[in-house]
Design an enzyme around this catalytic site. Sequence first.
Site, PDB file in Angstrom:
ATOM      1  N   ARG A  35     -11.083  -2.190  -2.651  1.00 32.52           N
ATOM      2  CA  ARG A  35      -9.675  -2.115  -2.230  1.00 32.52           C
ATOM      3  C   ARG A  35      -9.562  -2.213  -0.702  1.00 32.52           C
ATOM      4  O   ARG A  35      -8.653  -2.844  -0.174  1.00 32.52           O
ATOM      5  CB  ARG A  35      -9.037  -0.796  -2.664  1.00 32.52           C
ATOM      6  CG  ARG A  35      -9.172  -0.419  -4.100  1.00 32.52           C
ATOM      7  CD  ARG A  35      -8.287  -1.183  -5.055  1.00 32.52           C
ATOM      8  NE  ARG A  35      -8.390  -0.550  -6.353  1.00 32.52           N
ATOM      9  CZ  ARG A  35      -9.276  -0.877  -7.284  1.00 32.52           C
ATOM     10  NH1 ARG A  35     -10.140  -1.855  -7.065  1.00 32.52           N
ATOM     11  NH2 ARG A  35      -9.318  -0.246  -8.442  1.00 32.52           N
ATOM     12  N   HIS A  94      -7.175  -4.755   1.302  1.00 29.84           N
ATOM     13  CA  HIS A  94      -6.133  -4.281   2.211  1.00 29.84           C
ATOM     14  C   HIS A  94      -6.356  -4.791   3.630  1.00 29.84           C
ATOM     15  O   HIS A  94      -5.403  -5.090   4.349  1.00 29.84           O
ATOM     16  CB  HIS A  94      -6.086  -2.753   2.203  1.00 29.84           C
ATOM     17  CG  HIS A  94      -5.428  -2.182   0.988  1.00 29.84           C
ATOM     18  ND1 HIS A  94      -4.703  -1.004   1.015  1.00 29.84           N
ATOM     19  CD2 HIS A  94      -5.363  -2.627  -0.299  1.00 29.84           C
ATOM     20  CE1 HIS A  94      -4.227  -0.752  -0.201  1.00 29.84           C
ATOM     21  NE2 HIS A  94      -4.634  -1.717  -1.008  1.00 29.84           N
ATOM     22  N   ASN A 105      -2.610   3.164   2.706  1.00 27.91           N
ATOM     23  CA  ASN A 105      -4.070   3.261   2.735  1.00 27.91           C
ATOM     24  C   ASN A 105      -4.571   4.697   2.590  1.00 27.91           C
ATOM     25  O   ASN A 105      -5.757   4.970   2.760  1.00 27.91           O
ATOM     26  CB  ASN A 105      -4.599   2.662   4.044  1.00 27.91           C
ATOM     27  CG  ASN A 105      -4.379   1.166   4.119  1.00 27.91           C
ATOM     28  OD1 ASN A 105      -4.436   0.477   3.109  1.00 27.91           O
ATOM     29  ND2 ASN A 105      -4.110   0.657   5.313  1.00 27.91           N
ATOM     30  N   HIS A 158      -8.871  -4.479 -10.519  1.00 23.65           N
ATOM     31  CA  HIS A 158      -8.446  -3.179 -11.039  1.00 23.65           C
ATOM     32  C   HIS A 158      -9.221  -2.792 -12.296  1.00 23.65           C
ATOM     33  O   HIS A 158      -8.956  -1.738 -12.875  1.00 23.65           O
ATOM     34  CB  HIS A 158      -6.950  -3.200 -11.338  1.00 23.65           C
ATOM     35  CG  HIS A 158      -6.094  -3.109 -10.119  1.00 23.65           C
ATOM     36  ND1 HIS A 158      -4.737  -3.312 -10.121  1.00 23.65           N
ATOM     37  CD2 HIS A 158      -6.404  -2.826  -8.824  1.00 23.65           C
ATOM     38  CE1 HIS A 158      -4.247  -3.159  -8.899  1.00 23.65           C
ATOM     39  NE2 HIS A 158      -5.251  -2.876  -8.091  1.00 23.65           N
TER      40      HIS A 158
END
Length: 354
Positions: free
Chosen positions: A92, A96, A121, A218
Amino acid sequence: MYTIISHTKNKYIHYKSLVVMEVSSLSKTLILLGLLLATHTNLALVQGYKGGGGGTRVGFYKSTCPGVESIVQSAVESAVQANPTIAPGLLRMFFHDCFINGCDASILINGPSTEKSAGPNAFLRGFEVIDAAKSKLEKACPGVVSCSDILALAARDSVVLTGGLSWQVPLGRRDGRVSRGSDTANLPAFNDSIRVQIKKFADKGLDIQDLVTLVGGHTIGTAACAVFSYRLYNFNNTNRPDTDINPSFLPQLRALCPNGVNELRRVALDTGSVNSFGGSFYANLKYGRGVIESDAKLWSDPTTQRFVQRFLGYRGLHGLIFDVEFGRAMVKMGNVEVKTGKRGEIRRVCTATN
């Protein structure tokens, strides 16, 4: 990967063997052709980033820091063995980082108004792993390896450690000098419509297939109840649940996330596969078991549903092999707005600019 993963040399061969054992002769031919085509596409994509302007390339540190990949892998492996949640955290984190001003490690910079401290975050984890790898690399190859390249390698290693296939990571990024928390507003959000998701990905040069593929990350990791519990009780102020949720799945989610209670409890994004990287995520979407709204919409919206169907091997559609496509999409995303040459720096520590 929304606001709200030891290398095995024979893994690819083993993967093909398992597939071939379970299909007919015709299917064998089609799948093997698909694997060869995907491999060729991946190689072309990787080589395409070598570019003349000092772009990323595989083997960038071959002469200046030949041990870079093994050093990063060792740091990630130790961390994931001690805490499996580090793997999805690093994956992730890379996503990001790339979605905010490119893959430049700006997410790693400390400060009260940086990306790292911004709300979207808040639940990321694994920063200490990047710091540990950087510390070892500074001893082995001082001032050579960028934090952004460490993060790209760590994301790949996290996928491999949770059962996914490996891929070659083009390197040569330099670290950014700017990190603004306000820029996190551009991240894809857990309640974005498909139209908004497509727009945000397109703004980064990523197409609809890339979107559906990367969200497949995911398959590992969790989300806090606070991110999706509104779907269970009062979706869009209807005092009813989101109709995209399978009625048989709803009691399970409600038991995990009682209304207004323990909003920080973590729930697997891919039921039954929280620490195992694979394509089960798409099957859960098909059966109404998507946990966050933006994921569930991948199935309920025809624009993206056709790609989910291709990952599920629907008859009559050109199939997609998730593990192979994920590596391809990660290479593509990993070259979003990268800084090379004089456009960035090699930080001495990842948490601050030089």
